[in-house]
Design a protein around this motif. Structure first.
Motif, PDB file in Angstrom:
ATOM      1  N   LEU A  31       0.144   7.751  13.981  1.00  0.00           N
ATOM      2  CA  LEU A  31      -0.554   7.874  13.371  1.00  0.00           C
ATOM      3  C   LEU A  31      -1.565   6.569  12.377  1.00  0.00           C
ATOM      4  O   LEU A  31      -2.647   6.898  12.136  1.00  0.00           O
ATOM      5  N   ALA A  32      -0.864   5.133  13.198  1.00  0.00           N
ATOM      6  CA  ALA A  32      -2.098   4.140  13.210  1.00  0.00           C
ATOM      7  C   ALA A  32      -3.007   4.282  14.671  1.00  0.00           C
ATOM      8  O   ALA A  32      -4.248   3.746  14.158  1.00  0.00           O
ATOM      9  N   GLU A  33      -2.486   4.985  15.521  1.00  0.00           N
ATOM     10  CA  GLU A  33      -3.829   5.400  16.597  1.00  0.00           C
ATOM     11  C   GLU A  33      -4.781   6.316  15.773  1.00  0.00           C
ATOM     12  O   GLU A  33      -6.017   5.774  16.477  1.00  0.00           O
ATOM     13  N   ALA A  34      -4.520   7.466  15.062  1.00  0.00           N
ATOM     14  CA  ALA A  34      -5.217   8.064  14.879  1.00  0.00           C
ATOM     15  C   ALA A  34      -6.021   7.492  13.455  1.00  0.00           C
ATOM     16  O   ALA A  34      -7.068   8.601  13.400  1.00  0.00           O
ATOM     17  N   LEU A  35      -5.542   7.054  12.735  1.00  0.00           N
ATOM     18  CA  LEU A  35      -6.486   6.208  11.629  1.00  0.00           C
ATOM     19  C   LEU A  35      -6.613   4.802  12.821  1.00  0.00           C
ATOM     20  O   LEU A  35      -8.262   5.079  11.662  1.00  0.00           O
ATOM     21  N   THR A  36      -6.721   4.551  13.618  1.00  0.00           N
ATOM     22  CA  THR A  36      -7.582   3.507  14.350  1.00  0.00           C
ATOM     23  C   THR A  36      -8.867   4.638  14.715  1.00  0.00           C
ATOM     24  O   THR A  36     -10.369   3.739  14.497  1.00  0.00           O
ATOM     25  N   LYS A  37      -8.571   5.639  15.849  1.00  0.00           N
ATOM     26  CA  LYS A  37      -9.341   6.136  16.593  1.00  0.00           C
ATOM     27  C   LYS A  37     -10.716   6.274  14.456  1.00  0.00           C
ATOM     28  O   LYS A  37     -12.002   7.178  15.146  1.00  0.00           O
ATOM     29  N   ARG A  38     -10.574   6.971  13.447  1.00  0.00           N
ATOM     30  CA  ARG A  38     -11.375   7.063  12.653  1.00  0.00           C
ATOM     31  C   ARG A  38     -11.615   6.526  12.156  1.00  0.00           C
ATOM     32  O   ARG A  38     -12.749   6.565  10.877  1.00  0.00           O
ATOM     33  N   GLY A  39     -11.567   4.757  11.844  1.00  0.00           N
ATOM     34  CA  GLY A  39     -12.338   3.933  11.947  1.00  0.00           C
ATOM     35  C   GLY A  39     -11.732   3.095  10.704  1.00  0.00           C
ATOM     36  O   GLY A  39     -12.919   2.442   9.544  1.00  0.00           O
ATOM     37  N   ILE A  40     -10.822   3.941   9.709  1.00  0.00           N
ATOM     38  CA  ILE A  40      -9.517   2.688   9.016  1.00  0.00           C
ATOM     39  C   ILE A  40      -9.912   0.748   9.994  1.00  0.00           C
ATOM     40  O   ILE A  40      -9.013   0.973  10.531  1.00  0.00           O
ATOM     41  N   ASP A  42      -7.785  -1.999   9.788  1.00  0.00           N
ATOM     42  CA  ASP A  42      -6.523  -2.762   9.554  1.00  0.00           C
ATOM     43  C   ASP A  42      -5.411  -2.631   8.681  1.00  0.00           C
ATOM     44  O   ASP A  42      -4.309  -1.928   8.405  1.00  0.00           O
ATOM     45  N   GLU A  43      -6.208  -3.498   7.425  1.00  0.00           N
ATOM     46  CA  GLU A  43      -5.320  -4.045   6.426  1.00  0.00           C
ATOM     47  C   GLU A  43      -4.943  -2.392   5.835  1.00  0.00           C
ATOM     48  O   GLU A  43      -3.907  -2.401   5.534  1.00  0.00           O
ATOM     49  N   THR A  44      -5.964  -1.604   5.475  1.00  0.00           N
ATOM     50  CA  THR A  44      -5.419  -0.254   5.085  1.00  0.00           C
ATOM     51  C   THR A  44      -4.147   0.589   5.497  1.00  0.00           C
ATOM     52  O   THR A  44      -3.417   0.919   4.776  1.00  0.00           O
ATOM     53  N   ILE A  45      -4.724   0.242   7.182  1.00  0.00           N
ATOM     54  CA  ILE A  45      -3.873   0.870   8.368  1.00  0.00           C
ATOM     55  C   ILE A  45      -2.273   0.473   7.408  1.00  0.00           C
ATOM     56  O   ILE A  45      -1.454   1.627   6.973  1.00  0.00           O
ATOM     57  N   GLY A  46      -2.169  -0.984   7.609  1.00  0.00           N
ATOM     58  CA  GLY A  46      -1.180  -1.514   7.073  1.00  0.00           C
ATOM     59  C   GLY A  46      -0.003  -0.894   5.739  1.00  0.00           C
ATOM     60  O   GLY A  46       0.623  -0.303   5.552  1.00  0.00           O
ATOM     61  N   GLU A  47      -0.991  -0.933   4.954  1.00  0.00           N
ATOM     62  CA  GLU A  47      -0.659  -1.003   4.104  1.00  0.00           C
ATOM     63  C   GLU A  47      -0.038   0.908   3.578  1.00  0.00           C
ATOM     64  O   GLU A  47       0.769   0.860   2.918  1.00  0.00           O
ATOM     65  N   VAL A  48      -1.300   2.124   3.443  1.00  0.00           N
ATOM     66  CA  VAL A  48      -1.284   3.398   3.897  1.00  0.00           C
ATOM     67  C   VAL A  48       0.480   3.931   4.881  1.00  0.00           C
ATOM     68  O   VAL A  48       1.049   4.088   4.213  1.00  0.00           O
ATOM     69  N   LEU A  49       0.880   2.557   5.657  1.00  0.00           N
ATOM     70  CA  LEU A  49       1.495   3.766   6.760  1.00  0.00           C
ATOM     71  C   LEU A  49       2.783   2.657   6.497  1.00  0.00           C
ATOM     72  O   LEU A  49       4.239   3.333   6.825  1.00  0.00           O
ATOM     73  N   ASP A  50       3.141   1.425   6.153  1.00  0.00           N
ATOM     74  CA  ASP A  50       4.363   0.814   5.233  1.00  0.00           C
ATOM     75  C   ASP A  50       4.354   1.576   4.136  1.00  0.00           C
ATOM     76  O   ASP A  50       5.933   1.823   3.845  1.00  0.00           O
ATOM     77  N   ARG A  51       3.969   2.046   3.393  1.00  0.00           N
ATOM     78  CA  ARG A  51       4.320   2.756   1.739  1.00  0.00           C
ATOM     79  C   ARG A  51       4.773   4.248   2.777  1.00  0.00           C
ATOM     80  O   ARG A  51       5.550   4.684   1.541  1.00  0.00           O
ATOM     81  N   TYR A  52       3.978   4.568   3.398  1.00  0.00           N
ATOM     82  CA  TYR A  52       4.910   5.907   3.743  1.00  0.00           C
ATOM     83  C   TYR A  52       6.279   6.135   4.280  1.00  0.00           C
ATOM     84  O   TYR A  52       7.192   7.197   4.015  1.00  0.00           O
ATOM     85  N   ARG A  53       6.262   4.479   4.738  1.00  0.00           N
ATOM     86  CA  ARG A  53       7.165   4.170   5.844  1.00  0.00           C
ATOM     87  C   ARG A  53       8.494   4.452   4.556  1.00  0.00           C
ATOM     88  O   ARG A  53       9.848   4.741   4.553  1.00  0.00           O
ATOM     89  N   GLU A  54       8.246   3.850   3.614  1.00  0.00           N
ATOM     90  CA  GLU A  54       8.675   3.169   2.054  1.00  0.00           C
ATOM     91  C   GLU A  54       9.490   4.633   1.577  1.00  0.00           C
ATOM     92  O   GLU A  54      11.130   4.339   1.282  1.00  0.00           O
ATOM     93  N   VAL A  55       8.770   5.209   1.533  1.00  0.00           N
ATOM     94  CA  VAL A  55       9.114   6.571   0.599  1.00  0.00           C
ATOM     95  C   VAL A  55      10.087   7.539   1.680  1.00  0.00           C
ATOM     96  O   VAL A  55      10.151   8.885   1.444  1.00  0.00           O
ATOM     97  N   GLY A  56       9.553   7.390   3.136  1.00  0.00           N
ATOM     98  CA  GLY A  56      10.146   8.262   3.871  1.00  0.00           C
ATOM     99  C   GLY A  56       8.958   9.660   4.658  1.00  0.00           C
ATOM    100  O   GLY A  56      10.130  10.511   5.742  1.00  0.00           O
ATOM    101  N   LEU A  57       8.572   9.049   4.243  1.00  0.00           N
ATOM    102  CA  LEU A  57       7.123  10.234   5.357  1.00  0.00           C
ATOM    103  C   LEU A  57       6.972  10.174   6.513  1.00  0.00           C
ATOM    104  O   LEU A  57       7.119  10.668   7.728  1.00  0.00           O
ATOM    105  N   ILE A  58       7.405   8.885   7.530  1.00  0.00           N
ATOM    106  CA  ILE A  58       7.372   8.390   8.036  1.00  0.00           C
ATOM    107  C   ILE A  58       8.834   7.578   8.431  1.00  0.00           C
ATOM    108  O   ILE A  58       9.314   6.944   8.162  1.00  0.00           O
ATOM    109  N   ASP A  59       9.325   8.412   9.635  1.00  0.00           N
ATOM    110  CA  ASP A  59      10.569   7.906   9.903  1.00  0.00           C
ATOM    111  C   ASP A  59      11.088   8.177  11.260  1.00  0.00           C
ATOM    112  O   ASP A  59      11.777   8.406  11.957  1.00  0.00           O
TER     113      ASP A  59
END
Length: 181
Positions: A31-40, A42-59
């Motif tokens: 997901l981080a690679e996909a977001l980087t390719k779309r120009g997002i 790094d700080e936003t990537i970290g925030e979004v993915l960390d939150r998704y990991r917290e709620v169990g969408l990323i495991d």
């Protein structure tokens, strides 16, 4: 009218992730690679993915277990090949090891045998030496080491009258030690 991407990078990142996750589970790194390719950024990537990991969408651990089980069962891949795939997807070594622990030696050998049996049925009247070489090669491409590949193929050839004589000539001990797998 076409849906436009939201201007807020956080919302844009969330939408990209949700679209990707709707198709199949993904690892944090994918997901981080996909977001980087779309120009997002790094700080936003970290925030979004960390939150998704917290709620169990990323495991990543659950992803690794499901991926290994499915690919072993369906594609008949060896533990070695599965480990390489998981590492390429960004799964850390600990999660890879846990996922591969679920696949025991008997299961791996059974998968190799099923794959070899399937390939053997499609070989027709090829000479036994060619059959042996092709089957061992097919297993090697799925990640099986020489010990398992040669042992399974020799066993399989010995069960068929037209190849039993050739199987007797194969010295598994001279070709590879199965215990080193």
């Amino acid at each position: 009218m076409k849906n436009e991407e939201p201007r807020d990078p956080g919302e844009q990142a969330r939408q990209i992730c949700l679209r990707l996750l709707a198709f199949r589970p993904r690892t944090y790194v994918e997901l981080a690679e996909a977001l980087t390719k779309r120009g997002i950024d790094d700080e936003t990537i970290g925030e979004v993915l960390d939150r998704y990991r917290e709620v169990g969408l990323i495991d990543d651990a659950a992803f690794a277990r499901a991926w290994a089980s499915s690919r072993h069962r369906v594609k008949k891949l060896s533990r070695r090949a599965l480990g390489a795939e998981l590492r390429r997807k960004g799964v850390d070594s600990e999660h890879v090891a846990e996922a591969l622990d679920d696949i025991d030696d008997d299961s791996e050998r059974a998968a190799a045998r099923a794959l070899a049996e399937k390939r053997l049925r499609s070989m027709g009247s090829a000479p036994p030496e060619a059959v042996f070489r092709r089957l061992v090669g097919a297993l090697a491409r799925k990640g099986y080491g020489p010990g398992i590949a040669i042992g399974v193929v020799k066993e399989l050839l010995a069960e068929h009258a037209e190849t039993a004589e050739a199987a007797e000539l194969i010295d598994v001990d001279a070709l590879g030690d199965e215990s080193s797998e």
